[in-house]
Design a protein around this motif. Structure first.
Motif, short mmCIF file in Angstrom:
data_model
loop_
_atom_site.label_atom_id
_atom_site.label_comp_id
_atom_site.label_asym_id
_atom_site.label_seq_id
_atom_site.Cartn_x
_atom_site.Cartn_y
_atom_site.Cartn_z
N PRO A 222 84.75 61.95 12.82
CA PRO A 222 85.73 62.31 11.80
C PRO A 222 86.89 61.31 11.77
N ARG A 223 87.63 61.32 10.68
CA ARG A 223 88.80 60.49 10.51
C ARG A 223 89.78 60.68 11.68
N GLY A 224 90.31 59.61 12.21
CA GLY A 224 91.34 59.70 13.23
C GLY A 224 90.81 59.81 14.64
N GLU A 225 89.49 59.82 14.80
CA GLU A 225 88.96 59.98 16.15
C GLU A 225 88.90 58.64 16.88
N PHE A 226 89.10 58.71 18.19
CA PHE A 226 88.93 57.53 19.05
C PHE A 226 87.63 57.73 19.81
N LEU A 227 86.60 56.99 19.36
CA LEU A 227 85.30 57.15 19.98
C LEU A 227 84.94 55.91 20.78
N THR A 228 84.45 56.10 22.00
CA THR A 228 84.05 54.97 22.82
C THR A 228 82.54 54.95 22.98
N MET A 229 81.98 53.76 22.77
CA MET A 229 80.57 53.58 23.08
C MET A 229 80.51 52.95 24.45
N LEU A 230 79.93 53.68 25.39
CA LEU A 230 79.90 53.25 26.78
C LEU A 230 78.45 53.07 27.20
N GLY A 231 78.21 52.02 27.93
CA GLY A 231 76.84 51.84 28.40
C GLY A 231 76.69 50.54 29.15
N PRO A 232 75.61 50.40 29.91
CA PRO A 232 75.37 49.13 30.60
C PRO A 232 75.04 48.04 29.57
N SER A 233 75.08 46.76 29.98
CA SER A 233 74.76 45.70 29.03
C SER A 233 73.30 45.82 28.63
N GLY A 234 73.04 45.56 27.34
CA GLY A 234 71.68 45.69 26.84
C GLY A 234 71.33 47.09 26.41
N SER A 235 72.33 47.99 26.38
CA SER A 235 72.01 49.36 26.01
C SER A 235 72.09 49.59 24.50
N GLY A 236 72.54 48.58 23.76
CA GLY A 236 72.57 48.71 22.31
C GLY A 236 73.92 49.04 21.73
N LYS A 237 74.94 49.20 22.60
CA LYS A 237 76.25 49.62 22.08
C LYS A 237 76.91 48.54 21.22
N THR A 238 76.85 47.28 21.68
CA THR A 238 77.46 46.21 20.90
C THR A 238 76.71 45.99 19.59
N THR A 239 75.38 46.11 19.63
CA THR A 239 74.60 45.99 18.41
C THR A 239 75.05 47.02 17.38
N CYS A 240 75.29 48.25 17.84
CA CYS A 240 75.76 49.30 16.93
C CYS A 240 77.09 48.91 16.29
N LEU A 241 77.98 48.37 17.13
CA LEU A 241 79.29 47.97 16.63
C LEU A 241 79.14 46.86 15.58
#
Lengths: 424, 367
Positions: B35-54
């Motif tokens: 939702p609007r205004g949320e601070f969401l963190t994508m956490l994970g080891p390297s290669g887990s796909g989090k940066t790709t999502c970003l």
């Protein structure tokens, strides 16, 4: 605060000697070793590079031959005023004969003739012909000489001949430099050469213009290639890199000759154009033995020197800069122009300096494909070194060329800043 | 987790997949909405796909399948520069050939804002990160922390509704990192912007976020507020990845009234809370216990706690806590943490003790 820093006076080492002295002693061995390592190269460079260049630069002003060959004459000429229009008096003629007899014995008079011939045509043959006859004269007994010399050759009765000798009797002359910029040293001071003899300034301008054109074409052709090299995946980039380096492994003469084959009127390009029908058979394009041919061939030869520095600078530009620019709302073009391009300028600068300096002194390629309209000042220098043997003029031209390059380098430093030049 | 139909969703990933080589999926069936205004963190080891999502959200990578929506409209085909998303990069990506003010002016200039508007916005953004006096400097003249603030100001200066941060504190030292964590969170909440933050540092994720999405193997393993994530990990990966964790392996004997009885590999029977769906009688399981939930002082072991014998292997004095390594039920790496208090006994290696924990703190997860 330690004791050492709170004391006044020199800081002492543990054994009481001044720290500086102690440090110098410790470093001396290292310094000696470093010096020994570079010594062979240093000696080589001094002997084969610095010394010949210094010697050559000195040749552009050195002019001792007149004073050395005709010492008595030169002394007498001080009393004679060329502007008066009157011939010198008997004393000068006697001194000249005395000088010449010594010079002829040592076979130096023809060299003097050649030297003076650079300044005034006909001097060489005058000295050679008169030499044979003056040899028979006895400076002690056969006087007076004024009439006899004018009998031998009537040029000795011409004021101009003596004026030329007097003008060029100085030990250090600006004559070669004046010649190099289409002027001459006359009794009345520096004057412009006659219209039909002025070619060197034009040649300097052409050299600068063509070097600039070559540099610009190298930038235009090299930039996209360097960009590809820096941005393609490693495998593809390596293949492309080999293609860029391939010319380095091929002889310069082969590549230049290849351009001759391509560009000449019966050459590959013209044949193809005629065959397609784009160009009429009797109106084949003239692409060689002119400026166009030189620019094309030299751009091809110097291109790697532009691509490699550009590439190594572009490699250091992180792709996140472009991403950052785009995330802030910049289009591809804006991101390139405002962010990527300014960051790649140091590479362009390094490549341009390299290509321009190489181009301005280039000799072989313009010699082969340049014809008469496409040659550089370096070809003229080569001519004076090996054909006309006027080394003084060649040295003066070379010195001016060196000066121009240093001046441009200085301007570049002022405008772009040499700190901004990076090779990677 | 997959409430993609919710109306208040501002950013939405709908069944997104991503493959770089056409053979393996880097991101597998990702569903996420914030939702609007949320601070969401994508956490994970390297290669887990989090940066790709970003990167897919920023527009630098395209989704192989699925839909990414921003404010209800699909942005799959919108180029990055039209998405209006602010972004802070790992190495800050401040343009080295521009001054700080020019850097901040860049996003405003490409939006064709007038000079006076630009200057006002730049001043406000610099003041916001307490860097008002640095407008004339170049990035290279600033320290890492200062560059970080400028990168933040630059991402916020054009007032985006969504800001993405890709491990922005990775290059800072610990002290500065903790300070910046606090500042970034405050700023995001005060401005009311939606933030997606990528990190591999779990402390950072826990302290900063409203919710944390734990990534592994191209999937979100768990999406929850930090406290839920820490105290109620849904599977052993999350339990291992978030915070320190002790695992004991065994087989589920039976499940009664929400309590699973697990027979550990050395024959010991313990009571656990069955959490993972795979926990069924006869199935292998991994039991997870947080080090600080284990007690060894007799007075402190609560009623109803499960007690077990243990041998002390190592006792480390860490100032505020004691960290003790024990051998428990065949596991030599069983760690417990005890707060340093006057009445806490200091142990010596080789000592035999009894430890205890509440069955609720002992979670049976997937094997």
């Amino acid at each position: 605060m330690t004791d050492a820093t709170s004391q006044s006076g020199p800081v002492l080492a543990a054994d009481g000697t001044p720290l500086k002295k102690s440090l110098a002693r410790a470093l001396r061995l290292q310094k000696t070793r470093a010096l020994m390592l570079i010594a062979p190269l240093l000696v080589f460079v001094m002997v084969s590079f610095i010394f010949p260049i210094a010697k050559m630069l000195f040749k552009s002003v050195e002019n001792e031959i007149v004073v050395e060959t005709l010492p008595l004459t030169v002394a007498e000429l001080q009393n004679w005023n060329a502007e008066s229009g009157a011939l010198p008096d008997e004393a000068l003629y006697a001194a000249f004969v005395a000088d010449m007899v010594v010079a002829i014995d040592a076979k130096r008079h023809t060299r003097l003739g050649t030297r003076l011939n650079y300044e005034h045509t006909g001097m060489s043959s005058l000295f050679r012909k008169s030499g044979r006859k003056i040899k028979k004269l006895d400076p002690a007994a056969d006087g007076p000489f004024k009439e006899k010399l004018i009998d031998i050759d009537k040029k000795w009765g011409d004021v101009t001949t003596w004026a030329v000798i007097k003008t060029h009797s100085v030990k250090i002359t600006n004559g070669y430099f004046l010649n190099a910029i289409d002027m001459q040293r006359t009794p009345e001071g520096a004057q412009a050469q006659p219209e039909d003899k002025r070619i060197l300034i034009k040649l300097f301008q052409r050299t600068l213009f063509m070097s600039l054109m070559i540099t610009v074409s190298c930038i235009l052709l090299g930039y996209p290639v360097a960009w590809l090299l820096a941005n393609l995946p490693a495998r593809t980039a390596n293949i492309l890199m080999i293609l860029v380096l391939l010319p380095f492994w091929t002889s310069l003469l082969v590549r230049t000759s290849a351009w001759k084959v391509m560009l000449q009127q019966q050459g590959v390009i013209n044949e193809v154009l005629v065959w397609i029908g784009l160009v009429a058979d009797d109106a084949r394009l003239v692409m060689i033995n002119n400026q166009f041919g030189t620019i094309v061939a030299m751009t091809h030869i110097l291109l790697p020197f532009m691509i490699l520095p550009m590439y190594s600078v572009m490699q250091t530009i992180q792709p996140t800069y472009l991403r950052a620019a785009k995330s802030m709302g910049a289009t591809n073009w804006t991101a390139f122009w405002r962010v990527y391009f300014p960051l790649s300028v140091p590479g362009i600068g390094a490549g341009s300096i390299l290509v321009f300096i190489l181009a301005i002194g280039y000799y072989i390629t313009p010699e082969i494909v340049g014809g008469t309209k496409g040659v550089f000042i370096s070809n003229r220098i080569a001519y004076h070194i090996s054909s006309s043997l006027n080394w003084g003029l060649a040295a003066a031209l070379g010195t001016i060329l060196l000066g121009v390059v240093l001046l441009l380098y200085w301007c570049y430093d002022k405008i772009v800043g040499i700190d901004n030049v990076k090779l990677g | 987790m997959a409430d993609s139909a919710s109306n208040d969703a501002f950013v939405e990933f709908d069944r997104v997949q991503k493959s770089y080589d056409g053979e393996t999926l880097v991101v597998k069936d990702l569903n996420l909405s914030l939702p609007r205004g949320e601070f969401l963190t994508m956490l994970g080891p390297s290669g887990s796909g989090k940066t790709t999502c970003l990167m897919m959200l920023a527009g630098f990578e395209t989704a192989t399948h699925g839909d990414i929506r921003l404010g209800g409209t699909s942005i799959n085909n919108i180029p990055p520069h039209k998405r209006g998303i602010g972004m802070v990069f790992q190495n800050y990506a401040l343009f080295p050939h521009m001054t700080i003010a020019e850097n901040l002016s860049f996003p405003l200039e490409v939006r064709k804002m007038g000079k006076s508007v630009r200057e006002e916005k730049i001043k406000r953004a610099l003041d916001m990160v307490e860097m008002g006096a640095f407008g004339g400097r170049r990035p290279a003249q600033l320290s890492g922390g200062q560059q970080q603030r400028i990168a933040l100001a630059r991402a916020l200066v054009f007032e985006p509704e969504l800001v993405l941060m890709d491990e922005p504190l990775g290059a800072l030292d610990k002290q500065l990192r903790e300070k910046m964590q606090f500042e970034i969170t405050n700023l995001a909440h005060n401005l009311g912007i939606t933030t997606v933050y990528v990190t591999h540092d779990q402390t950072e994720a826990l302290t900063m976020s409203d919710r944390v999405a734990v990534f592994d193997d191209g999937r979100i393993q768990q999406l929850d507020p930090p406290d839920t994530l820490y105290e109620n990990p849904q599977n052993s990966f999350v339990a291992q990845f978030i915070g320190e964790n002790n695992t004991l392996e065994g087989v589920v004997k039976e499940i009664n009234n929400g309590i699973a009885i697990v027979e550990l590999d050395d024959g010991e029977l313990i009571d656990c809370k069955p959490v993972h769906e795979s926990v069924k009688p006869g199935a292998r399981t991994r039991v997870s216990i947080r080090p600080e939930r284990v007690e060894y002082n007799k007075d402190r072991i609560q009623e109803g706690a499960h007690t077990l014998k243990a041998e002390v292997k190592e006792f480390i004095y860490m100032g505020d806590i004691f960290r003790t390594r024990l051998s428990v039920a065949g596991n030599d790496e069983f760690v417990i943490k005890t707060r340093n208090a006057p009445d806490v006994e200091r142990l010596t290696p080789g000592q035999q003790i009894e430890i205890g924990w509440l069955p609720d703190d002992c979670r049976a997860l997937d094997a």
